[in-house]
Motif scaffolding. Structure first.
Motif, mmCIF file in Angstrom:
data_model
loop_
_atom_site.group_PDB
_atom_site.id
_atom_site.type_symbol
_atom_site.label_atom_id
_atom_site.label_comp_id
_atom_site.label_asym_id
_atom_site.label_seq_id
_atom_site.Cartn_x
_atom_site.Cartn_y
_atom_site.Cartn_z
ATOM 1 N N LEU A 8 -45.653 33.461 -35.027
ATOM 2 C CA LEU A 8 -44.612 33.481 -34.004
ATOM 3 C C LEU A 8 -43.549 34.489 -34.396
ATOM 4 O O LEU A 8 -43.155 34.563 -35.566
ATOM 5 C CB LEU A 8 -43.949 32.112 -33.855
ATOM 6 C CG LEU A 8 -44.804 30.957 -33.348
ATOM 7 C CD1 LEU A 8 -43.949 29.701 -33.225
ATOM 8 C CD2 LEU A 8 -45.448 31.281 -32.025
ATOM 9 N N CYS A 9 -43.067 35.238 -33.441
ATOM 10 C CA CYS A 9 -41.999 36.205 -33.662
ATOM 11 C C CYS A 9 -40.703 35.568 -33.158
ATOM 12 O O CYS A 9 -40.272 35.806 -32.033
ATOM 13 C CB CYS A 9 -42.305 37.505 -32.928
ATOM 14 S SG CYS A 9 -41.201 38.839 -33.365
ATOM 15 N N GLU A 13 -37.030 38.672 -27.940
ATOM 16 C CA GLU A 13 -37.149 38.398 -26.507
ATOM 17 C C GLU A 13 -38.299 39.169 -25.875
ATOM 18 O O GLU A 13 -38.793 38.794 -24.829
ATOM 19 C CB GLU A 13 -35.841 38.764 -25.795
ATOM 20 C CG GLU A 13 -34.659 37.884 -26.183
ATOM 21 C CD GLU A 13 -34.862 36.442 -25.757
ATOM 22 O OE1 GLU A 13 -35.323 36.205 -24.615
ATOM 23 O OE2 GLU A 13 -34.558 35.542 -26.563
ATOM 24 N N SER A 14 -38.695 40.280 -26.527
ATOM 25 C CA SER A 14 -39.751 41.131 -25.992
ATOM 26 C C SER A 14 -40.308 41.982 -27.129
ATOM 27 O O SER A 14 -39.749 42.038 -28.223
ATOM 28 C CB SER A 14 -39.195 42.051 -24.898
ATOM 29 O OG SER A 14 -38.262 42.963 -25.467
ATOM 30 N N LEU A 15 -41.397 42.673 -26.823
ATOM 31 C CA LEU A 15 -41.990 43.580 -27.796
ATOM 32 C C LEU A 15 -41.006 44.710 -28.127
ATOM 33 O O LEU A 15 -40.858 45.099 -29.285
ATOM 34 C CB LEU A 15 -43.295 44.153 -27.228
ATOM 35 C CG LEU A 15 -44.240 44.814 -28.201
ATOM 36 C CD1 LEU A 15 -44.719 43.827 -29.258
ATOM 37 C CD2 LEU A 15 -45.422 45.394 -27.452
ATOM 38 N N LYS A 63 -42.538 34.881 -26.938
ATOM 39 C CA LYS A 63 -42.340 34.170 -25.668
ATOM 40 C C LYS A 63 -43.638 33.579 -25.114
ATOM 41 O O LYS A 63 -43.957 33.725 -23.947
ATOM 42 C CB LYS A 63 -41.677 35.075 -24.634
ATOM 43 C CG LYS A 63 -40.276 35.497 -24.997
ATOM 44 C CD LYS A 63 -39.375 34.306 -24.989
ATOM 45 C CE LYS A 63 -37.954 34.661 -25.311
ATOM 46 N NZ LYS A 63 -37.117 33.499 -25.432
ATOM 47 N N GLY A 64 -44.405 32.941 -25.972
ATOM 48 C CA GLY A 64 -45.577 32.194 -25.519
ATOM 49 C C GLY A 64 -46.871 32.959 -25.380
ATOM 50 O O GLY A 64 -47.860 32.405 -24.903
ATOM 51 N N PRO A 102 -52.015 34.040 -23.959
ATOM 52 C CA PRO A 102 -51.160 32.858 -24.133
ATOM 53 C C PRO A 102 -51.438 32.100 -25.434
ATOM 54 O O PRO A 102 -52.592 31.973 -25.851
ATOM 55 C CB PRO A 102 -51.501 31.977 -22.929
ATOM 56 C CG PRO A 102 -52.192 32.866 -21.961
ATOM 57 C CD PRO A 102 -52.833 33.959 -22.755
ATOM 58 N N ARG A 103 -50.365 31.588 -26.044
ATOM 59 C CA ARG A 103 -50.467 30.768 -27.262
ATOM 60 C C ARG A 103 -49.360 29.728 -27.242
ATOM 61 O O ARG A 103 -48.225 30.019 -26.903
ATOM 62 C CB ARG A 103 -50.286 31.607 -28.527
ATOM 63 C CG ARG A 103 -51.425 32.489 -28.848
ATOM 64 C CD ARG A 103 -52.588 31.699 -29.400
ATOM 65 N NE ARG A 103 -53.562 32.638 -29.907
ATOM 66 C CZ ARG A 103 -54.847 32.531 -29.734
ATOM 67 N NH1 ARG A 103 -55.357 31.529 -29.117
ATOM 68 N NH2 ARG A 103 -55.658 33.434 -30.215
ATOM 69 N N ARG A 104 -49.735 28.527 -27.638
ATOM 70 C CA ARG A 104 -48.739 27.461 -27.777
ATOM 71 C C ARG A 104 -47.989 27.644 -29.096
ATOM 72 O O ARG A 104 -48.527 28.245 -30.029
ATOM 73 C CB ARG A 104 -49.421 26.105 -27.763
ATOM 74 C CG ARG A 104 -49.981 25.788 -26.413
ATOM 75 C CD ARG A 104 -50.535 24.402 -26.407
ATOM 76 N NE ARG A 104 -50.860 24.075 -25.030
ATOM 77 C CZ ARG A 104 -51.023 22.873 -24.585
ATOM 78 N NH1 ARG A 104 -50.926 21.847 -25.400
ATOM 79 N NH2 ARG A 104 -51.303 22.665 -23.324
#
Length: 146
Positions: A8-9, A13-15, A63-64, A102-104
């Motif tokens: 997780l980063c 907020e974004s790449l 962000k998921g 997608p990743r939880r």
């Protein structure tokens, strides 16, 4: 076949936000006279070090969804000031955009098989589409157009 890590980063907020953080961190190290390498500290040391260093990358979940990756250059175990085993993941400071997947949420890192890793956006259709604004790019991906 390469093996990768998934992490997780947190805080990005974004790449593009993560790219700016990398640049800022490297500049701060340069000014301080420290080695200009990007490190990420983690508590657990990957047991499959050799497989990871044979072309593996660290894939970032932002962000998921998996949104980017960086090539792993080294894995350096160490003990912190309190005697706790930790690990520096040394990465190439180039962040490649990947097809969002997608990743939880999860804690720590996970292994990611090469067969499960998303393609780089620059590899889709043989053309770079990374220049497309991120929200538009995400919408095009969701529509199945890229």
């Amino acid at each position: 076949m390469s093996l990768h890590l998934l992490k997780l980063c947190v805080g990005a907020e974004s790449l593009e936000d993560h790219r700016e953080w990398i640049a800022h961190t490297l500049e701060r190290k340069r000014r301080a006279g420290l080695p200009e390498e990007q490190l990420h500290t983690t508590r657990m040391v990957p047991k499959q070090r050799d497989a990871l260093l044979q072309g593996g990358s660290l894939y970032w979940v932002i962000k998921g969804s998996i949104q980017g990756r960086q090539k792993l250059l080294d894995i350096r175990p160490f003990k912190d000031d309190e005697g706790i085993n930790r690990c520096h993941l040394v990465m190439e400071p180039v962040l490649f955009a990947t097809r969002p997947q997608p990743r939880r949420p999860f804690q720590g890192w996970r292994y990611l098989k090469a067969s499960d890793a998303p393609a780089d956006l620059s590899e889709l259709g043989g053309q770079s589409i990374e220049f497309i604004e991120p929200a538009m790019r995400q919408e095009l991906i969701e529509l199945g157009l890229i």
